[in-house]
Scaffold this motif. Structure first.
Motif, PDB file in Angstrom:
ATOM      1  N   GLY B  44       0.825  -1.204   0.000  1.00  0.00           N
ATOM      2  CA  GLY B  44       0.000   0.000   0.000  1.00  0.00           C
ATOM      3  C   GLY B  44       0.858   1.252   0.000  1.00  0.00           C
ATOM      4  N   ALA B  47       4.065   1.723   2.161  1.00  0.00           N
ATOM      5  CA  ALA B  47       4.949   0.558   2.164  1.00  0.00           C
ATOM      6  C   ALA B  47       6.408   0.914   2.408  1.00  0.00           C
ATOM      7  CB  ALA B  47       4.814  -0.188   0.847  1.00  0.00           C
ATOM      8  N   SER B  48       6.839   2.028   1.855  1.00  0.00           N
ATOM      9  CA  SER B  48       8.245   2.383   1.973  1.00  0.00           C
ATOM     10  C   SER B  48       8.666   2.431   3.441  1.00  0.00           C
ATOM     11  CB  SER B  48       8.450   3.742   1.311  1.00  0.00           C
ATOM     12  OG  SER B  48       9.694   4.239   1.623  1.00  0.00           O
ATOM     13  N   ASP B 211      -1.930  17.305  -8.618  1.00  0.00           N
ATOM     14  CA  ASP B 211      -1.059  18.330  -9.174  1.00  0.00           C
ATOM     15  C   ASP B 211      -1.029  19.480  -8.177  1.00  0.00           C
ATOM     16  OD1 ASP B 211       0.251  20.174 -10.677  1.00  0.00           O
ATOM     17  OD2 ASP B 211      -1.440  20.620 -11.991  1.00  0.00           O
ATOM     18  N   TYR B 212       0.175  19.910  -7.796  1.00  0.00           N
ATOM     19  CA  TYR B 212       0.275  21.004  -6.832  1.00  0.00           C
ATOM     20  C   TYR B 212       0.350  22.368  -7.503  1.00  0.00           C
ATOM     21  CZ  TYR B 212       1.034  17.573  -3.155  1.00  0.00           C
ATOM     22  OH  TYR B 212       0.877  16.548  -2.277  1.00  0.00           O
ATOM     23  N   SER B 232       5.705  10.707  -0.109  1.00  0.00           N
ATOM     24  CA  SER B 232       6.224  11.242  -1.360  1.00  0.00           C
ATOM     25  C   SER B 232       5.708  12.645  -1.646  1.00  0.00           C
ATOM     26  CB  SER B 232       5.854  10.314  -2.519  1.00  0.00           C
ATOM     27  OG  SER B 232       4.459  10.250  -2.655  1.00  0.00           O
ATOM     28  N   PHE B 235       8.251  15.616  -1.507  1.00  0.00           N
ATOM     29  CA  PHE B 235       9.138  15.447  -2.645  1.00  0.00           C
ATOM     30  C   PHE B 235       8.497  15.975  -3.925  1.00  0.00           C
ATOM     31  CE2 PHE B 235       9.880  12.402  -6.108  1.00  0.00           C
ATOM     32  CZ  PHE B 235      11.258  12.395  -6.218  1.00  0.00           C
ATOM     33  N   ARG B 236       7.234  15.630  -4.123  1.00  0.00           N
ATOM     34  CA  ARG B 236       6.565  16.071  -5.348  1.00  0.00           C
ATOM     35  C   ARG B 236       6.285  17.570  -5.296  1.00  0.00           C
ATOM     36  NH1 ARG B 236       1.647  13.803  -6.974  1.00  0.00           N
ATOM     37  NH2 ARG B 236       0.984  13.615  -4.852  1.00  0.00           N
ATOM     38  N   ARG B 239       9.491  19.585  -5.982  1.00  0.00           N
ATOM     39  CA  ARG B 239       9.894  19.623  -7.389  1.00  0.00           C
ATOM     40  C   ARG B 239       9.082  20.661  -8.147  1.00  0.00           C
ATOM     41  NH1 ARG B 239      10.186  14.564 -10.845  1.00  0.00           N
ATOM     42  NH2 ARG B 239      11.519  15.898 -12.053  1.00  0.00           N
ATOM     43  N   GLN B 240       7.790  20.731  -7.853  1.00  0.00           N
ATOM     44  CA  GLN B 240       6.957  21.690  -8.578  1.00  0.00           C
ATOM     45  C   GLN B 240       7.259  23.110  -8.129  1.00  0.00           C
ATOM     46  OE1 GLN B 240       2.883  20.426  -8.887  1.00  0.00           O
ATOM     47  NE2 GLN B 240       3.457  18.302  -9.153  1.00  0.00           N
ATOM     48  N   GLU B 243      10.226  24.102 -10.016  1.00  0.00           N
ATOM     49  CA  GLU B 243       9.851  24.327 -11.417  1.00  0.00           C
ATOM     50  C   GLU B 243       9.343  25.741 -11.640  1.00  0.00           C
ATOM     51  OE1 GLU B 243       7.238  21.863 -14.136  1.00  0.00           O
ATOM     52  OE2 GLU B 243       6.933  20.959 -12.171  1.00  0.00           O
ATOM     53  N   SER B 262      14.742   8.756   3.253  1.00  0.00           N
ATOM     54  CA  SER B 262      14.160   7.900   2.215  1.00  0.00           C
ATOM     55  C   SER B 262      13.766   8.725   0.989  1.00  0.00           C
ATOM     56  CB  SER B 262      12.945   7.159   2.760  1.00  0.00           C
ATOM     57  OG  SER B 262      11.948   8.079   3.120  1.00  0.00           O
ATOM     58  N   ARG B 265      17.258  10.321  -0.994  1.00  0.00           N
ATOM     59  CA  ARG B 265      18.093   9.530  -1.891  1.00  0.00           C
ATOM     60  C   ARG B 265      17.579   9.554  -3.319  1.00  0.00           C
ATOM     61  NH1 ARG B 265      15.689   5.226   1.198  1.00  0.00           N
ATOM     62  NH2 ARG B 265      14.561   3.738  -0.077  1.00  0.00           N
ATOM     63  N   ASN B 266      16.380  10.057  -3.538  1.00  0.00           N
ATOM     64  CA  ASN B 266      15.891  10.215  -4.898  1.00  0.00           C
ATOM     65  C   ASN B 266      15.924  11.663  -5.364  1.00  0.00           C
ATOM     66  OD1 ASN B 266      15.220   7.540  -5.724  1.00  0.00           O
ATOM     67  ND2 ASN B 266      13.597   7.574  -4.197  1.00  0.00           N
TER      68      ASN B 266
END
Lengths: 288, 415
Positions: B44, B47-48, B211-212, B232, B235-236, B239-240, B243, B262, B265-266
């Motif tokens: 689900g 999970a991470s 979408d943010y 996540s 993180f998302r 990035r926006q 942008e 966690s 690292r990406n």
């Protein structure tokens, strides 16, 4: 003023993204009368393919990754249609349940393979700098997404309206029995359209990747949006999917900006109104 | 290769038989086994974190050759899938079928709340990770202690730090629209405004916002943006945010899960320089973490973050408590008393509990830097012994309603 311009551009880019997601869904629904609930999973697995390919192969072209990922997902879709859905043609409810089950299987396979952390899809380097529009910054890539959606829409339009295959698909959408009776190979057409729909979703996953990233749950986040767009626009209608995507893009963006407390229902209101007053959707030829 | 239906069925059933919850087999020697249950969301959307929890626990037991306080350990890990109802069922399975002595987890507040009544009723000592404020404030549970932090506990020192040391005056908060995000923002706002700052805008995008863009475009001009996100989403969002070219205009600061190892690292250079607050960093230099972090990195090829460390710290706390009662488990109350009275040095630093069952421990202000090629959260300031009540009077604190979207009220919003 800036608010309205930026949010308009945002609406357009979200609309473009939604069209890349929903056009395949609409094609499949229109021809096969099948609500393909695997569609969100196709979108997600496409995003993962693209993200992993771009991470693994240095210097891989972004657009090549998108197309390649689309082809891979199309192949998965084709296999799924031939091996599983084909056996259930007389059982529409079974088909819907199988597509739902398949989406769970794909989601879990992605989780096992790529873990639970989000994987970014890098924006192509030449599109990373913001574009200046009327003196303020707007992300260049988002504008490119709109262009991608327009290109895909135009290509689909040409195919449906001006090619023999397009004519067959339209015939199949309008009257499947009659199309079969006059010798159109409906069975092959089904597989072809399913592949095409899945492929657009897979490529759309990569194209949406720089905005959304690939993460577990992307499928479940996207599937309802595809359903909303298609119900609003009308099933089986390319124009419907196109207009529906941009309407939803505008409603969502301005809705969440102007009435943040309504963020959760703002997407569903137009859908409910359409279902209540125009069940076939804005441009649909079929009744849902 | 053709797989007949029968071989397929055989294969699947064999896999099914071998996978579920086979406890790590206990050593033959030593006293009676101590049975520990771990509830982790291994499938689900969460999970991470759940997978990291299990990995840290396995590492902990492996380092001790599966023995604590002279007793062999039987660990049973069950997957909650991040669903409250499943968490409840699995808790029941652990307690009634596996007859565990102690429970660690689950990860999310809504899971923890779903099992809270059952844990009390079955009198199972539970070392929790979930951050919901009221579990250790207005609705305390005698069988629950938390070694990590409440939602707002680590936000307090960051709020003071940016107000006093960085002299930020105006901040915009962005957080996930659920209790964790609300509570963290509320705590941040309270301390920041008490130190003279102003929260001029609060945004709460839905957890599953596709979408943010529409949120990013609304952000007002301020000194910084505070991210109260989990998983996540931060993180998302980030990035926006970048942008849109906003990173040059506003500094970014974040809560304890916004830029977790966690997520880091990406990420790339865009994360450099961002300040976050947490009760842990893989970079911490203390005796326990000098063992834990390198071992975890060696085994799994990435840095342990919030979830891995949380389980490891829980396990260290449990170990200390078990040692103090010499592994005697006939009396669950004695274990619970031992837990409440404990003082132990863990991977996060010293841990003790207040009389509500919440940890009093160090919080760290961390800055993203690059070290040996990877991004890390370097500790730049330590706030020792931070309590869930910060510097406020406990009785006064508890008279207020629990933190929410609207409490404390934001008086400085700009329109």
């Amino acid at each position: 003023m800036q608010f309205w311009i930026v949010q308009t551009l945002n609406s357009l880019s979200l609309g473009g993204l939604l069209f890349l997601l929903a056009s395949g869904f609409s094609l499949i629904f229109g021809l096969m009368r099948l609500a393909n609930l695997t569609h969100g999973a196709f979108f997600m697995v496409g995003a993962y393919f693209g993200a992993v390919a771009l991470r693994t192969f240095d210097g891989l072209n972004f657009w090549v990754a998108a197309v390649g990922s689309g082809i891979l997902v199309a192949a998965i879709g084709g296999l799924f249609e031939r091996l599983v859905l084909r056996r259930l043609t007389t059982n529409p409810l079974g088909q819907v349940l199988v597509t739902l089950g398949m989406s769970f299987i794909i989601a879990d396979a992605c989780l096992v393979t790529w873990g639970g952390d989000p994987i970014p899809v890098p924006t192509p380097s030449y599109l990373q700098a913001p574009t200046r529009v009327f003196g303020f910054a707007f992300p260049t890539y988002r504008l490119v997404v709109v262009v991608c959606a327009l290109v895909v829409a135009f290509a689909l339009y040409l195919m449906l309206e001006y090619t023999r295959i397009g004519a067959m698909i339209r015939a199949g959408v309008d009257d499947r029995q009659m199309a079969r009776a006059i010798g159109i190979p409906v069975s092959k057409l089904f597989t072809g359209v399913f592949c095409l729909g899945a492929g657009i979703a897979g490529a759309g996953g990569v194209l949406g990747g720089p905005v959304l990233s690939a993460y577990p749950g992307l499928d479940a986040d996207m599937l309802p949006l595809a359903l909303i767009v298609v119900i609003l626009g009308g099933v089986g209608s390319l124009l419907g999917a196109f207009v529906g995507s941009f309407i939803i893009g505008f409603i969502y963006t301005f809705g969440t900006a102007l009435f943040p407390d309504l963020a959760y229902i703002i997407l569903f209101l137009p859908m409910i109104i359409v279902i209540a007053f125009r069940p076939r959707g804005l441009f649909g030829r079929l009744s849902t | 290769m053709a797989i007949s239906r029968r071989t397929f069925v055989k294969g699947v059933s064999a896999a099914a038989l071998s996978s579920p919850a086979s406890p790590l087999l206990a050593n033959a020697q030593g006293g009676d086994p101590i049975r520990i249950g771990l509830l982790a969301a291994k499938t689900g959307p969460l999970a991470s974190g759940g997978i990291d929890m299990e990995r840290a626990m396995q590492l902990f037991l492996r380092d001790r050759a599966n023995m604590i306080a002279g007793h062999p350990i039987e660990l049973t890990t069950l997957d909650t899938a991040g669903v409250p109802a499943t968490a409840r069922t699995k808790a029941q399975e652990l307690i009634e079928k596996n007859k565990i002595h102690c429970l660690i987890g689950p990860l999310a507040a809504f899971e923890a709340l779903a099992i809270a009544d059952y844990v009390t009723q079955s009198q199972t000592p539970t070392i929790g990770v979930a951050a919901a404020e009221d579990m250790t404030q207005r609705q305390i549970n005698p069988w629950f202690v938390r070694a990590t932090a409440t939602s707002a506990q680590c936000a307090y020192p960051l709020a003071e730090y940016v107000a006093k040391e960085l002299k930020y005056g105006k901040i915009v908060t962005v957080a996930d629209d659920f209790a964790y995000g609300h509570e963290m923002c509320a705590g941040f706002q309270r301390v920041f405004e008490d130190n003279g700052g102003k929260i001029i805008q609060k945004l709460f995008p839905p957890l599953t916002a596709p979408d943010y863009g529409s949120y990013v475009a609304q952000i007002k001009n301020a000194d910084a943006i505070f991210l109260g996100t989990a998983g996540s989403n931060g993180f998302r969002f980030l990035r926006q945010f970048i942008e849109y070219g906003l990173k040059d205009k506003l500094a970014v600061i974040g809560g304890m899960t916004a830029l977790d190892e966690s997520v880091l690292r990406n990420m790339g250079d865009e994360a450099l320089g961002i300040l976050t607050t947490s009760w842990y960093s893989a970079e911490l230099d203390n005796p326990s973490n000098r063992i834990f972090a390198p071992a975890f990195r060696k085994e799994y090829k990435y840095d342990p973050g919030y979830y891995a460390a949380s389980t490891y710290v829980c396990a260290e706390v449990l170990e200390a408590a078990l040692k103090s009662i010499n592994g005697k488990l006939d009396d669950k109350k004695a274990l619970m008393d031992a837990l409440h009275g404990i003082k132990v040095d863990t991977a996060r630093g010293p841990v003790a509990f207040d009389d509500h069952g919440d940890v009093v421990g160090d919080c760290y202000i961390r800055k993203v830097t690059r070290k040996e090629g990877r991004l890390v959260n370097s500790v730049i300031k330590t706030y020792p012994n931070v309590s869930q009540f910060w510097t406020y009077d406990k009785a006064e604190f508890l008279k207020n309603p629990v933190y929410s979207r609207d409490f404390p009220p934001a008086r400085n919003l700009e329109n």
